[in-house]
Design a protein around this motif. Sequence first.
Motif, PDB file in Angstrom:
ATOM      1  N   LEU A 220      10.700  -1.809   2.701  1.00  0.00           N
ATOM      2  CA  LEU A 220      11.341  -0.589   3.327  1.00  0.00           C
ATOM      3  C   LEU A 220      11.076  -0.522   4.565  1.00  0.00           C
ATOM      4  CD1 LEU A 220      12.846   1.980   3.023  1.00  0.00           C
ATOM      5  CD2 LEU A 220      10.753   2.938   2.361  1.00  0.00           C
ATOM      6  N   SER A 221       9.786  -0.643   5.182  1.00  0.00           N
ATOM      7  CA  SER A 221       9.114  -0.433   6.487  1.00  0.00           C
ATOM      8  C   SER A 221       9.847  -1.541   7.350  1.00  0.00           C
ATOM      9  CB  SER A 221       7.807  -0.580   6.531  1.00  0.00           C
ATOM     10  OG  SER A 221       7.283  -0.414   7.870  1.00  0.00           O
ATOM     11  N   TYR A 222      10.012  -2.753   6.958  1.00  0.00           N
ATOM     12  CA  TYR A 222      10.672  -3.862   7.780  1.00  0.00           C
ATOM     13  C   TYR A 222      12.005  -3.677   7.976  1.00  0.00           C
ATOM     14  CZ  TYR A 222      12.264  -8.316   9.389  1.00  0.00           C
ATOM     15  OH  TYR A 222      12.876  -9.446   9.848  1.00  0.00           O
ATOM     16  N   LEU A 232       8.655   2.013   9.360  1.00  0.00           N
ATOM     17  CA  LEU A 232       8.562   3.347   8.669  1.00  0.00           C
ATOM     18  C   LEU A 232       7.013   3.106   8.331  1.00  0.00           C
ATOM     19  CD1 LEU A 232       9.194   5.912   7.563  1.00  0.00           C
ATOM     20  CD2 LEU A 232       9.957   4.736   5.616  1.00  0.00           C
ATOM     21  N   PRO A 233       6.032   3.942   8.429  1.00  0.00           N
ATOM     22  CA  PRO A 233       4.825   4.012   8.019  1.00  0.00           C
ATOM     23  C   PRO A 233       4.790   4.228   6.403  1.00  0.00           C
ATOM     24  CG  PRO A 233       4.653   5.030   9.850  1.00  0.00           C
ATOM     25  CD  PRO A 233       5.866   5.008   9.514  1.00  0.00           C
ATOM     26  N   VAL A 234       4.102   3.536   5.650  1.00  0.00           N
ATOM     27  CA  VAL A 234       4.382   3.600   4.089  1.00  0.00           C
ATOM     28  C   VAL A 234       2.776   3.679   3.388  1.00  0.00           C
ATOM     29  CG1 VAL A 234       6.511   2.289   3.860  1.00  0.00           C
ATOM     30  CG2 VAL A 234       4.535   1.090   4.050  1.00  0.00           C
ATOM     31  N   ALA A 235       2.709   4.315   2.304  1.00  0.00           N
ATOM     32  CA  ALA A 235       1.703   4.683   1.622  1.00  0.00           C
ATOM     33  C   ALA A 235       1.550   4.159   0.226  1.00  0.00           C
ATOM     34  CB  ALA A 235       0.971   6.198   1.980  1.00  0.00           C
ATOM     35  N   VAL A 236       0.672   3.383  -0.275  1.00  0.00           N
ATOM     36  CA  VAL A 236       0.774   2.853  -1.758  1.00  0.00           C
ATOM     37  C   VAL A 236      -0.615   3.133  -2.273  1.00  0.00           C
ATOM     38  CG1 VAL A 236       0.932   0.894  -3.038  1.00  0.00           C
ATOM     39  CG2 VAL A 236       2.416   1.106  -1.216  1.00  0.00           C
ATOM     40  N   ASN A 237      -0.756   3.678  -3.468  1.00  0.00           N
ATOM     41  CA  ASN A 237      -2.198   3.750  -4.289  1.00  0.00           C
ATOM     42  C   ASN A 237      -2.395   2.401  -4.432  1.00  0.00           C
ATOM     43  OD1 ASN A 237      -2.583   6.806  -4.882  1.00  0.00           O
ATOM     44  ND2 ASN A 237      -0.280   6.532  -5.062  1.00  0.00           N
ATOM     45  N   ILE A 238      -3.687   2.148  -4.514  1.00  0.00           N
ATOM     46  CA  ILE A 238      -4.617   1.051  -4.850  1.00  0.00           C
ATOM     47  C   ILE A 238      -5.458   1.153  -5.902  1.00  0.00           C
ATOM     48  CG2 ILE A 238      -5.994  -0.908  -4.196  1.00  0.00           C
ATOM     49  CD1 ILE A 238      -3.007  -1.146  -3.103  1.00  0.00           C
ATOM     50  N   PRO A 239      -5.382   0.858  -7.238  1.00  0.00           N
ATOM     51  CA  PRO A 239      -6.304   0.908  -8.247  1.00  0.00           C
ATOM     52  C   PRO A 239      -7.728   0.296  -7.753  1.00  0.00           C
ATOM     53  CG  PRO A 239      -4.461   0.158  -9.032  1.00  0.00           C
ATOM     54  CD  PRO A 239      -4.412   0.038  -7.721  1.00  0.00           C
ATOM     55  N   PRO A 240      -8.992   1.127  -8.148  1.00  0.00           N
ATOM     56  CA  PRO A 240     -10.301   0.359  -7.535  1.00  0.00           C
ATOM     57  C   PRO A 240     -10.435  -0.865  -7.948  1.00  0.00           C
ATOM     58  CG  PRO A 240     -10.186   2.752  -7.989  1.00  0.00           C
ATOM     59  CD  PRO A 240      -8.878   2.457  -8.398  1.00  0.00           C
ATOM     60  N   VAL A 241      -9.867  -1.156  -9.219  1.00  0.00           N
ATOM     61  CA  VAL A 241     -10.136  -2.370  -9.900  1.00  0.00           C
ATOM     62  C   VAL A 241      -9.610  -3.599  -9.062  1.00  0.00           C
ATOM     63  CG1 VAL A 241      -8.172  -2.364 -11.555  1.00  0.00           C
ATOM     64  CG2 VAL A 241     -10.193  -3.742 -12.167  1.00  0.00           C
ATOM     65  N   ARG A 258       5.104 -11.820   5.414  1.00  0.00           N
ATOM     66  CA  ARG A 258       6.322 -12.034   4.959  1.00  0.00           C
ATOM     67  C   ARG A 258       7.311 -10.912   5.483  1.00  0.00           C
ATOM     68  NH1 ARG A 258       7.617 -11.497  -1.244  1.00  0.00           N
ATOM     69  NH2 ARG A 258       9.803 -11.218  -1.422  1.00  0.00           N
ATOM     70  N   PHE A 259       6.717  -9.811   5.673  1.00  0.00           N
ATOM     71  CA  PHE A 259       7.430  -8.620   6.266  1.00  0.00           C
ATOM     72  C   PHE A 259       6.582  -8.215   7.684  1.00  0.00           C
ATOM     73  CE2 PHE A 259       7.831  -8.415   1.642  1.00  0.00           C
ATOM     74  CZ  PHE A 259       9.109  -8.275   1.455  1.00  0.00           C
ATOM     75  N   PRO A 260       7.259  -8.807   8.619  1.00  0.00           N
ATOM     76  CA  PRO A 260       6.287  -8.724   9.667  1.00  0.00           C
ATOM     77  C   PRO A 260       6.478  -7.261  10.357  1.00  0.00           C
ATOM     78  CG  PRO A 260       8.398  -9.851  10.186  1.00  0.00           C
ATOM     79  CD  PRO A 260       8.278  -9.894   8.754  1.00  0.00           C
ATOM     80  N   VAL A 261       5.487  -6.423   9.768  1.00  0.00           N
ATOM     81  CA  VAL A 261       5.250  -5.061  10.452  1.00  0.00           C
ATOM     82  C   VAL A 261       3.981  -5.041  10.856  1.00  0.00           C
ATOM     83  CG1 VAL A 261       7.232  -3.965   9.357  1.00  0.00           C
ATOM     84  CG2 VAL A 261       4.880  -3.849   8.240  1.00  0.00           C
ATOM     85  N   ARG A 262       3.484  -4.240  11.813  1.00  0.00           N
ATOM     86  CA  ARG A 262       2.212  -3.786  11.984  1.00  0.00           C
ATOM     87  C   ARG A 262       1.414  -3.682  10.778  1.00  0.00           C
ATOM     88  NH1 ARG A 262       0.889  -0.238  15.564  1.00  0.00           N
ATOM     89  NH2 ARG A 262       3.050   0.748  15.467  1.00  0.00           N
ATOM     90  N   PRO A 263       0.153  -4.071  10.708  1.00  0.00           N
ATOM     91  CA  PRO A 263      -0.560  -3.620   9.685  1.00  0.00           C
ATOM     92  C   PRO A 263      -0.965  -2.136   9.437  1.00  0.00           C
ATOM     93  CG  PRO A 263      -1.536  -5.704  10.161  1.00  0.00           C
ATOM     94  CD  PRO A 263      -0.627  -5.122  11.158  1.00  0.00           C
ATOM     95  N   GLN A 264      -0.858  -1.391  10.674  1.00  0.00           N
ATOM     96  CA  GLN A 264      -1.054  -0.102  10.903  1.00  0.00           C
ATOM     97  C   GLN A 264       0.030   0.830  10.365  1.00  0.00           C
ATOM     98  OE1 GLN A 264      -1.235  -2.200  13.569  1.00  0.00           O
ATOM     99  NE2 GLN A 264      -3.377  -2.148  14.334  1.00  0.00           N
ATOM    100  N   GLY A 293      -6.304  -4.113  10.212  1.00  0.00           N
ATOM    101  CA  GLY A 293      -5.489  -3.189  10.866  1.00  0.00           C
ATOM    102  C   GLY A 293      -5.048  -2.020  10.127  1.00  0.00           C
ATOM    103  N   CYS A 294      -4.960  -2.557   8.567  1.00  0.00           N
ATOM    104  CA  CYS A 294      -4.442  -1.503   7.551  1.00  0.00           C
ATOM    105  C   CYS A 294      -5.278  -0.248   7.615  1.00  0.00           C
ATOM    106  CB  CYS A 294      -4.536  -1.961   6.338  1.00  0.00           C
ATOM    107  SG  CYS A 294      -3.522  -3.558   6.025  1.00  0.00           S
ATOM    108  N   ARG A 295      -4.516   0.864   7.230  1.00  0.00           N
ATOM    109  CA  ARG A 295      -4.905   2.162   7.131  1.00  0.00           C
ATOM    110  C   ARG A 295      -5.593   2.379   5.914  1.00  0.00           C
ATOM    111  NH1 ARG A 295      -4.510   6.070  10.509  1.00  0.00           N
ATOM    112  NH2 ARG A 295      -3.906   7.745   8.841  1.00  0.00           N
ATOM    113  N   LEU A 296      -6.879   3.042   5.663  1.00  0.00           N
ATOM    114  CA  LEU A 296      -7.447   3.268   4.435  1.00  0.00           C
ATOM    115  C   LEU A 296      -7.667   4.843   4.036  1.00  0.00           C
ATOM    116  CD1 LEU A 296     -10.568   0.930   4.215  1.00  0.00           C
ATOM    117  CD2 LEU A 296      -8.190   0.640   2.980  1.00  0.00           C
ATOM    118  N   SER A 297      -7.125   5.400   2.965  1.00  0.00           N
ATOM    119  CA  SER A 297      -7.116   6.714   2.678  1.00  0.00           C
ATOM    120  C   SER A 297      -7.870   7.202   1.295  1.00  0.00           C
ATOM    121  CB  SER A 297      -5.737   7.334   2.325  1.00  0.00           C
ATOM    122  OG  SER A 297      -5.603   8.601   2.117  1.00  0.00           O
ATOM    123  N   VAL A 298      -8.878   7.984   1.350  1.00  0.00           N
ATOM    124  CA  VAL A 298      -9.490   8.772   0.294  1.00  0.00           C
ATOM    125  C   VAL A 298      -8.502   9.582  -0.514  1.00  0.00           C
ATOM    126  CG1 VAL A 298     -11.458   9.834  -0.692  1.00  0.00           C
ATOM    127  CG2 VAL A 298     -11.959   8.602   1.345  1.00  0.00           C
TER     128      VAL A 298
END
Length: 418
Positions: A220-222, A232-241, A258-264, A293-298
């Motif tokens: 979608l972002s690409y 488009l900035p996108v956010a995805v939940n990542i299970p801790p495991v 594969r989807f060349p968008v900036r990691p940010q 460069g990826c963003r991390l969210s608590v």
Amino acid sequence: MRSLKVLILEDNPFQMMALHQMLNANQVFDVLTADNVEAAMGSLDRRGPVDVAICDLQMDGRDGLSLIGHLAATGLARSVIILSSAEQSVLDGAAQLARQQGIDVLGVMRKPASVAAIGALLSKWLRIKSGTADEPEPSSDADPKKLAPLDADRDYSSQWIAHFQPKVGLDGELAGVELLARWEHPEHGLLMPGRFLPLVEQAGQMAALTWHMLEMALNLSYQQLVSRGRALPVAVNIPPVMLDEPDFVPRLLVLLERFPVRPQMLTLEVVEQSARQMAVVQFENLLRLRMAGCRLSVDDFGTGASNIQRLLELPFSELKIPAEFVRGLADDRRKTAVVGGALFMAQKMALDVVVEGVETIDDFEALQMLGSPVIQGYFIARPMAEADLLKWLHTLEHYPERVLPLESIRPDHAPAGI
């Protein structure tokens, strides 16, 4: 709302009559009434389960908490409205207790109620039933069409889809979207996460679902980068495991190529589940994600066992304040203090803040007084399918006043795309 069946537990005759009339005014006519818990239980035994129970808390004899426990144990009502003259802290505690027992709490209200307030909560129940509200669903154990266990070796990705919920700054500027998993089940239709995620986890398919969500997010972002010139900035939940996997970061970097968008443009939301010492591989993966460069969210900040400690230890760039701290913010000094404190701390730590669950103009305006977080919730937009999101984004870019409550944001500032 004529199909709704409602139980009222209220020991004050005048309040009982008023509630009954309020339900009738909202076109609800199938109403059971009881002035004590024993009478309520007997009525349910005779006339069967209800859709919604309106529960007072304080009364002679057994209190409203006893009825809520009975409803949770028997499944005779899966949703409640808590209505009482008790202090707000007591109402909030009762709501939390009900949720822990598997009951959907449509809302808590201090007496007296109103026709409009009751109507809004009943409409919320109808949205949950129809699957258009992003609310917890009843346990699958109580569902007459219980889902069968998943095959650990089967590929379900063609049935997994995403709904997208926009995030917007207090000035109206689009900040991105969060992906929320849905399942287009061939027999049961569109399923919400509460219905299928436990089965996905039991089958060891959480990693497969997460990688599928990441692929949809970056695609979608690409596509937005190609069509609009702006990813488009996108956010995805990542299970801790998944952070336990040594190849998690290399595999994600391949996906980013594969989807060349900036990691940010990608935010990974990590739920902190326990206070145990984080494994070295998890710590290293988080560091490498930030270095890439990826963003991390608590995610769900304030509900885990050691969130503040994790903020000090780990390279997060954002914290998310969950909906339970936000609903009713305008009328709750304790919630105002907690959210305001979190915003102040985040500012000092150079962290961005996303506030979830913003549903009303009152809570939105209360947030305006506390700081400048990004907001996410029904006040801005509900989660929507990709086709609807693309229409929403187009309208936002060209006619922002049609999709955003601009009079509540800043009349001198038109939202901009990213």
